[in-house]
Design an enzyme around this catalytic site. Structure first.
Site, PDB file in Angstrom:
ATOM      1  N   SER A  14      37.433  37.012  42.251  1.00  0.00           N
ATOM      2  CA  SER A  14      38.573  37.872  41.964  1.00  0.00           C
ATOM      3  C   SER A  14      39.426  37.186  40.905  1.00  0.00           C
ATOM      4  CB  SER A  14      39.406  38.095  43.233  1.00  0.00           C
ATOM      5  OG  SER A  14      40.650  38.710  42.931  1.00  0.00           O
ATOM      6  N   TYR A  49      43.434  34.046  50.738  1.00  0.00           N
ATOM      7  CA  TYR A  49      42.485  34.878  50.005  1.00  0.00           C
ATOM      8  C   TYR A  49      42.244  34.327  48.604  1.00  0.00           C
ATOM      9  CZ  TYR A  49      40.459  38.939  47.670  1.00  0.00           C
ATOM     10  OH  TYR A  49      39.639  39.766  46.942  1.00  0.00           O
TER      11      TYR A  49
END
Length: 274
Positions: free
Chosen positions: A146, A159
């Protein structure tokens, strides 16, 4: 790369982990459109079955489904046993868990689940499936990171850290496996209209906090880049944004990312924060 060449390099079977909805479902559709058979893995049996049935009907390929929680410590053994003697030439690890919440408000149980799915899961599946690719001298691995993995961000502490882990792991296995004919690509999507991302957006029409890509466009770029580059940020606007952030002092980049993340609607359910 033509579909015939893609099948020759990465077929006859592909495994897509986290394939019931969103980017994983789109990977499954586009890989099937290239003529590869699929092993689709997810923990949501109903949605997984519906997606698999639609792909079988549309593309006429073989599709096997495995209902497996990718947080299991024995996930590698379970996937390898579920695949049986199928010749797996492509692994796509798309699954991810994350929340948008202050770190001190997350629980140790959730933090462990995020690490298990986002970090241990791809390690175990690469261990389980790639040795056979190396023996054959061909194959491919796509790891989904990401853009949040480039910098820490308030409310994305665990995350974002797991996505940084994926970037470094992807770099290393790309360098190790390339001489053996196995291609590795680490993909860093920005905002993408997946169910997890949509759940973080305001409910009002037109209320998206930031521009987002369609899953089909992300996957199309990723499959075209596999075997060409080792990293990809899909979307020209995302690439330009990442380049601008990289030019800033790290503290300023972290502050800017944290301001954007603070605008996301709080959602306490575990979900993908990509």
């Amino acid at each position: 790369m033509s579909n015939d060449a893609f099948r020759s390099k990465y077929g006859p079977w592909a495994i897509v982990a986290g394939s019931a909805v969103g980017l994983g479902a789109e990977y499954s559709r586009q890989i099937a459109a290239k003529g590869l058979n699929l092993v689709m893995i997810d923990r949501d049996p109903g949605t997984l079955a519906a997606t698999a049935d639609a792909i079988r009907s549309e593309h006429g390929v073989g599709v096997k489904t495995l209902e497996i929680d990718l947080a299991r410590p024995d996930v590698g053994e379970r996937v390898r046993a579920g695949a049986g003697d199928l010749e797996i030439g492509l692994l796509v690890y798309n699954a991810a868990i994350g929340t948008v919440a202050p770190f001190l408000e997350t629980t140790p149980a959730l933090e462990d689940a995020v690490i298990d799915v986002n970090c241990r899961g791809p390690l175990r599946l690469v261990h389980a499936l790639v040795p056979a690719m190396v023996s054959r001298g061909r194959g491919g691995v796509i790891l989904m990171s990401s853009m949040s993995g480039n910098f820490g961000s308030a409310q994305l502490a665990v995350y974002a850290a797991t996505k940084a882990f994926t970037l470094v792991f992807g770099d290393a296995v790309w360098a190790e496996l390339r001489p053996h004919g196995v291609d590795v690509l680490t993909v860093q999507p920005g905002s993408t209209r997946t169910p997890g991302w949509l759940s973080s957006q305001p409910a009002e029409p037109g209320g998206e906090i930031m521009p987002a890509m369609d899953p089909a466009d992300v996957v199309r770029e990723a499959l075209a880049t596999l075997g060409v580059e080792h990293r990809l940020i899909p979307g020209e606007a995302n690439r330009q944004g990442a380049e601008l952030l990289a030019q800033l002092p790290r503290r300023q980049a972290v502050e800017m990312m944290s301001e954007l993340t603070a605008k996301l609607v709080r959602n306490d359910r575990p979900r993908s924060a990509r």
